[in-house]
Scaffold this motif. Structure first.
Motif, PDB file in Angstrom:
ATOM      1  N   VAL A 170       0.889  -1.166   0.000  1.00 47.91           N
ATOM      2  CA  VAL A 170       0.000   0.000   0.000  1.00 47.91           C
ATOM      3  C   VAL A 170       0.922   1.210   0.000  1.00 47.91           C
ATOM      4  O   VAL A 170       1.667   1.438   0.949  1.00 47.91           O
ATOM      5  CB  VAL A 170      -0.934   0.020   1.230  1.00 47.91           C
ATOM      6  CG1 VAL A 170      -1.782   1.292   1.223  1.00 47.91           C
ATOM      7  CG2 VAL A 170      -1.805  -1.229   1.247  1.00 47.91           C
ATOM      8  N   TRP A 171       0.876   1.964  -1.088  1.00 48.51           N
ATOM      9  CA  TRP A 171       1.787   3.086  -1.291  1.00 48.51           C
ATOM     10  C   TRP A 171       0.986   4.375  -1.364  1.00 48.51           C
ATOM     11  O   TRP A 171       0.195   4.576  -2.277  1.00 48.51           O
ATOM     12  CB  TRP A 171       2.592   2.880  -2.571  1.00 48.51           C
ATOM     13  CG  TRP A 171       3.565   3.968  -2.913  1.00 48.51           C
ATOM     14  CD1 TRP A 171       4.050   4.945  -2.108  1.00 48.51           C
ATOM     15  CD2 TRP A 171       4.161   4.176  -4.188  1.00 48.51           C
ATOM     16  NE1 TRP A 171       4.920   5.752  -2.793  1.00 48.51           N
ATOM     17  CE2 TRP A 171       5.010   5.301  -4.083  1.00 48.51           C
ATOM     18  CE3 TRP A 171       4.065   3.522  -5.408  1.00 48.51           C
ATOM     19  CZ2 TRP A 171       5.749   5.786  -5.152  1.00 48.51           C
ATOM     20  CZ3 TRP A 171       4.808   4.009  -6.473  1.00 48.51           C
ATOM     21  CH2 TRP A 171       5.642   5.129  -6.334  1.00 48.51           C
ATOM     22  N   HIS A 172       1.194   5.208  -0.382  1.00 51.98           N
ATOM     23  CA  HIS A 172       0.564   6.530  -0.343  1.00 51.98           C
ATOM     24  C   HIS A 172       1.559   7.523  -0.925  1.00 51.98           C
ATOM     25  O   HIS A 172       2.360   8.103  -0.190  1.00 51.98           O
ATOM     26  CB  HIS A 172       0.220   6.933   1.092  1.00 51.98           C
ATOM     27  CG  HIS A 172      -0.893   6.161   1.682  1.00 51.98           C
ATOM     28  ND1 HIS A 172      -2.184   6.618   1.707  1.00 51.98           N
ATOM     29  CD2 HIS A 172      -0.913   4.939   2.282  1.00 51.98           C
ATOM     30  CE1 HIS A 172      -2.956   5.730   2.299  1.00 51.98           C
ATOM     31  NE2 HIS A 172      -2.204   4.696   2.648  1.00 51.98           N
ATOM     32  N   TYR A 173       1.526   7.704  -2.241  1.00 47.22           N
ATOM     33  CA  TYR A 173       2.375   8.715  -2.861  1.00 47.22           C
ATOM     34  C   TYR A 173       1.671  10.048  -2.638  1.00 47.22           C
ATOM     35  O   TYR A 173       0.491  10.186  -2.928  1.00 47.22           O
ATOM     36  CB  TYR A 173       2.562   8.441  -4.360  1.00 47.22           C
ATOM     37  CG  TYR A 173       3.276   9.571  -5.039  1.00 47.22           C
ATOM     38  CD1 TYR A 173       4.636   9.756  -4.842  1.00 47.22           C
ATOM     39  CD2 TYR A 173       2.591  10.481  -5.822  1.00 47.22           C
ATOM     40  CE1 TYR A 173       5.300  10.814  -5.417  1.00 47.22           C
ATOM     41  CE2 TYR A 173       3.253  11.546  -6.410  1.00 47.22           C
ATOM     42  CZ  TYR A 173       4.600  11.704  -6.200  1.00 47.22           C
ATOM     43  OH  TYR A 173       5.247  12.770  -6.771  1.00 47.22           O
ATOM     44  N   ALA A 174       2.399  11.012  -2.107  1.00 44.73           N
ATOM     45  CA  ALA A 174       1.842  12.335  -1.797  1.00 44.73           C
ATOM     46  C   ALA A 174       0.709  12.237  -0.780  1.00 44.73           C
ATOM     47  O   ALA A 174      -0.346  12.824  -0.953  1.00 44.73           O
ATOM     48  CB  ALA A 174       1.389  13.059  -3.058  1.00 44.73           C
ATOM     49  N   ALA A 175       0.941  11.476   0.287  1.00 44.39           N
ATOM     50  CA  ALA A 175      -0.054  11.362   1.361  1.00 44.39           C
ATOM     51  C   ALA A 175      -0.214  12.713   2.030  1.00 44.39           C
ATOM     52  O   ALA A 175       0.765  13.420   2.207  1.00 44.39           O
ATOM     53  CB  ALA A 175       0.420  10.328   2.381  1.00 44.39           C
TER      54      ALA A 175
ATOM     55  N   GLY B 293      -2.657  13.704   0.030  1.00 43.28           N
ATOM     56  CA  GLY B 293      -3.271  14.392  -1.104  1.00 43.28           C
ATOM     57  C   GLY B 293      -3.866  13.498  -2.173  1.00 43.28           C
ATOM     58  O   GLY B 293      -4.770  13.917  -2.887  1.00 43.28           O
ATOM     59  N   LEU B 294      -3.363  12.261  -2.284  1.00 40.05           N
ATOM     60  CA  LEU B 294      -3.853  11.345  -3.313  1.00 40.05           C
ATOM     61  C   LEU B 294      -4.249  10.019  -2.678  1.00 40.05           C
ATOM     62  O   LEU B 294      -3.694   9.631  -1.650  1.00 40.05           O
ATOM     63  CB  LEU B 294      -2.746  11.087  -4.348  1.00 40.05           C
ATOM     64  CG  LEU B 294      -2.239  12.294  -5.134  1.00 40.05           C
ATOM     65  CD1 LEU B 294      -1.033  11.901  -5.985  1.00 40.05           C
ATOM     66  CD2 LEU B 294      -3.351  12.857  -6.008  1.00 40.05           C
ATOM     67  N   PRO B 295      -5.176   9.305  -3.306  1.00 39.60           N
ATOM     68  CA  PRO B 295      -5.523   7.986  -2.763  1.00 39.60           C
ATOM     69  C   PRO B 295      -4.339   7.027  -2.912  1.00 39.60           C
ATOM     70  O   PRO B 295      -3.490   7.209  -3.787  1.00 39.60           O
ATOM     71  CB  PRO B 295      -6.709   7.536  -3.626  1.00 39.60           C
ATOM     72  CG  PRO B 295      -6.739   8.432  -4.799  1.00 39.60           C
ATOM     73  CD  PRO B 295      -5.963   9.668  -4.473  1.00 39.60           C
ATOM     74  N   PRO B 296      -4.268   6.018  -2.062  1.00 38.46           N
ATOM     75  CA  PRO B 296      -3.123   5.108  -2.117  1.00 38.46           C
ATOM     76  C   PRO B 296      -3.152   4.194  -3.335  1.00 38.46           C
ATOM     77  O   PRO B 296      -4.209   3.906  -3.892  1.00 38.46           O
ATOM     78  CB  PRO B 296      -3.268   4.293  -0.829  1.00 38.46           C
ATOM     79  CG  PRO B 296      -4.732   4.311  -0.536  1.00 38.46           C
ATOM     80  CD  PRO B 296      -5.215   5.660  -0.992  1.00 38.46           C
ATOM     81  N   ILE B 297      -1.959   3.767  -3.714  1.00 41.07           N
ATOM     82  CA  ILE B 297      -1.779   2.742  -4.739  1.00 41.07           C
ATOM     83  C   ILE B 297      -1.792   1.417  -3.986  1.00 41.07           C
ATOM     84  O   ILE B 297      -1.073   1.265  -2.996  1.00 41.07           O
ATOM     85  CB  ILE B 297      -0.418   2.935  -5.451  1.00 41.07           C
ATOM     86  CG1 ILE B 297      -0.311   4.319  -6.077  1.00 41.07           C
ATOM     87  CG2 ILE B 297      -0.150   1.821  -6.433  1.00 41.07           C
ATOM     88  CD1 ILE B 297      -1.351   4.613  -7.123  1.00 41.07           C
TER      89      ILE B 297
ATOM     90  N   THR C 224      -0.248  -2.366  -9.600  1.00 41.43           N
ATOM     91  CA  THR C 224      -0.633  -0.959  -9.729  1.00 41.43           C
ATOM     92  C   THR C 224       0.576  -0.058  -9.487  1.00 41.43           C
ATOM     93  O   THR C 224       0.752   0.945 -10.180  1.00 41.43           O
ATOM     94  CB  THR C 224      -1.770  -0.625  -8.747  1.00 41.43           C
ATOM     95  OG1 THR C 224      -2.822  -1.573  -8.934  1.00 41.43           O
ATOM     96  CG2 THR C 224      -2.307   0.775  -8.985  1.00 41.43           C
ATOM     97  N   ALA C 225       1.422  -0.426  -8.535  1.00 42.06           N
ATOM     98  CA  ALA C 225       2.646   0.340  -8.285  1.00 42.06           C
ATOM     99  C   ALA C 225       3.539   0.321  -9.519  1.00 42.06           C
ATOM    100  O   ALA C 225       4.144   1.345  -9.869  1.00 42.06           O
ATOM    101  CB  ALA C 225       3.388  -0.224  -7.077  1.00 42.06           C
ATOM    102  N   ALA C 226       3.608  -0.817 -10.212  1.00 43.98           N
ATOM    103  CA  ALA C 226       4.431  -0.929 -11.419  1.00 43.98           C
ATOM    104  C   ALA C 226       3.960   0.049 -12.492  1.00 43.98           C
ATOM    105  O   ALA C 226       4.779   0.681 -13.167  1.00 43.98           O
ATOM    106  CB  ALA C 226       4.404  -2.357 -11.953  1.00 43.98           C
ATOM    107  N   LYS C 227       2.652   0.208 -12.640  1.00 41.91           N
ATOM    108  CA  LYS C 227       2.108   1.148 -13.629  1.00 41.91           C
ATOM    109  C   LYS C 227       2.483   2.584 -13.282  1.00 41.91           C
ATOM    110  O   LYS C 227       2.864   3.364 -14.154  1.00 41.91           O
ATOM    111  CB  LYS C 227       0.588   1.002 -13.721  1.00 41.91           C
ATOM    112  CG  LYS C 227       0.140  -0.298 -14.334  1.00 41.91           C
ATOM    113  CD  LYS C 227      -1.369  -0.419 -14.305  1.00 41.91           C
ATOM    114  CE  LYS C 227      -1.807  -1.792 -14.765  1.00 41.91           C
ATOM    115  NZ  LYS C 227      -3.257  -1.976 -14.642  1.00 41.91           N
ATOM    116  N   LEU C 228       2.377   2.943 -12.004  1.00 41.71           N
ATOM    117  CA  LEU C 228       2.736   4.298 -11.586  1.00 41.71           C
ATOM    118  C   LEU C 228       4.229   4.548 -11.790  1.00 41.71           C
ATOM    119  O   LEU C 228       4.626   5.594 -12.305  1.00 41.71           O
ATOM    120  CB  LEU C 228       2.351   4.528 -10.125  1.00 41.71           C
ATOM    121  CG  LEU C 228       2.697   5.912  -9.562  1.00 41.71           C
ATOM    122  CD1 LEU C 228       1.914   7.004 -10.288  1.00 41.71           C
ATOM    123  CD2 LEU C 228       2.414   5.966  -8.073  1.00 41.71           C
TER     124      LEU C 228
END
Length: 142
Positions: free
Chosen positions: A32-37, A39-43, A48-52
């Motif tokens: 579970v990756w909260h990029y820009a926590a 501000g954005l929903p988690p990956i 899904t992380a690979a796509k990001l």
């Protein structure tokens, strides 16, 4: 160095080499990756992380991901650093951030990046790095 920081160092080296498979090898399938926590929903999930990550890599060149400070305890790694790179248009993006990584069985299972999306957007649009960003990066303000 701590064992979790060693893992992150491998992730950083792989990221700078643009080796996405090597980066992904350090992530748990159920990450579970909260990029820009917050501000954005988690990956959720490695796929899904690979796509990001693939989207990020398309516009990141000359990556200099640096960690300034870190602390490790049990299954957590706390970091302070900068993502510093050039866009395809040649613009410098240098974003100070803090993060928390959680580990299970040697893999990253949780990742929370605390970063200002406004700073990223401003720099990508061509605005120069602000004096406060330069100070956080340890560079002399012009």
């Amino acid at each position: 160095m701590g064992r979790h920081f060693d893992t992150l160092s491998k992730v950083i080296a792989a990221w700078q080499a643009k080796d996405l498979d090597a980066v992904l090898s350090h992530l748990a399938d159920d990450i579970v990756w909260h990029y820009a926590a917050p501000g954005l929903p988690p990956i959720r999930g490695k796929a899904t992380a690979a796509k990001l990550l693939a989207r990020f890599h398309a516009d990141m060149h000359g990556i200099e991901w640096r960690i300034f400070n870190w602390s490790e305890t049990y299954d957590r790694l706390f970091i302070e650093g900068v993502d510093d790179y050039r866009t395809s248009e040649g613009r410098r993006v240098a974003v100070p951030y803090a993060g928390v990584l959680e580990f299970r069985d040697g893999l990253i299972v949780g990742w929370r990046d605390y970063v200002d999306l406004g700073v990223i957007a401003a720099q990508k649009s061509g605005e120069p790095l602000s004096a406060q960003v330069l100070e956080l990066l340890g560079e002399a303000a012009a």
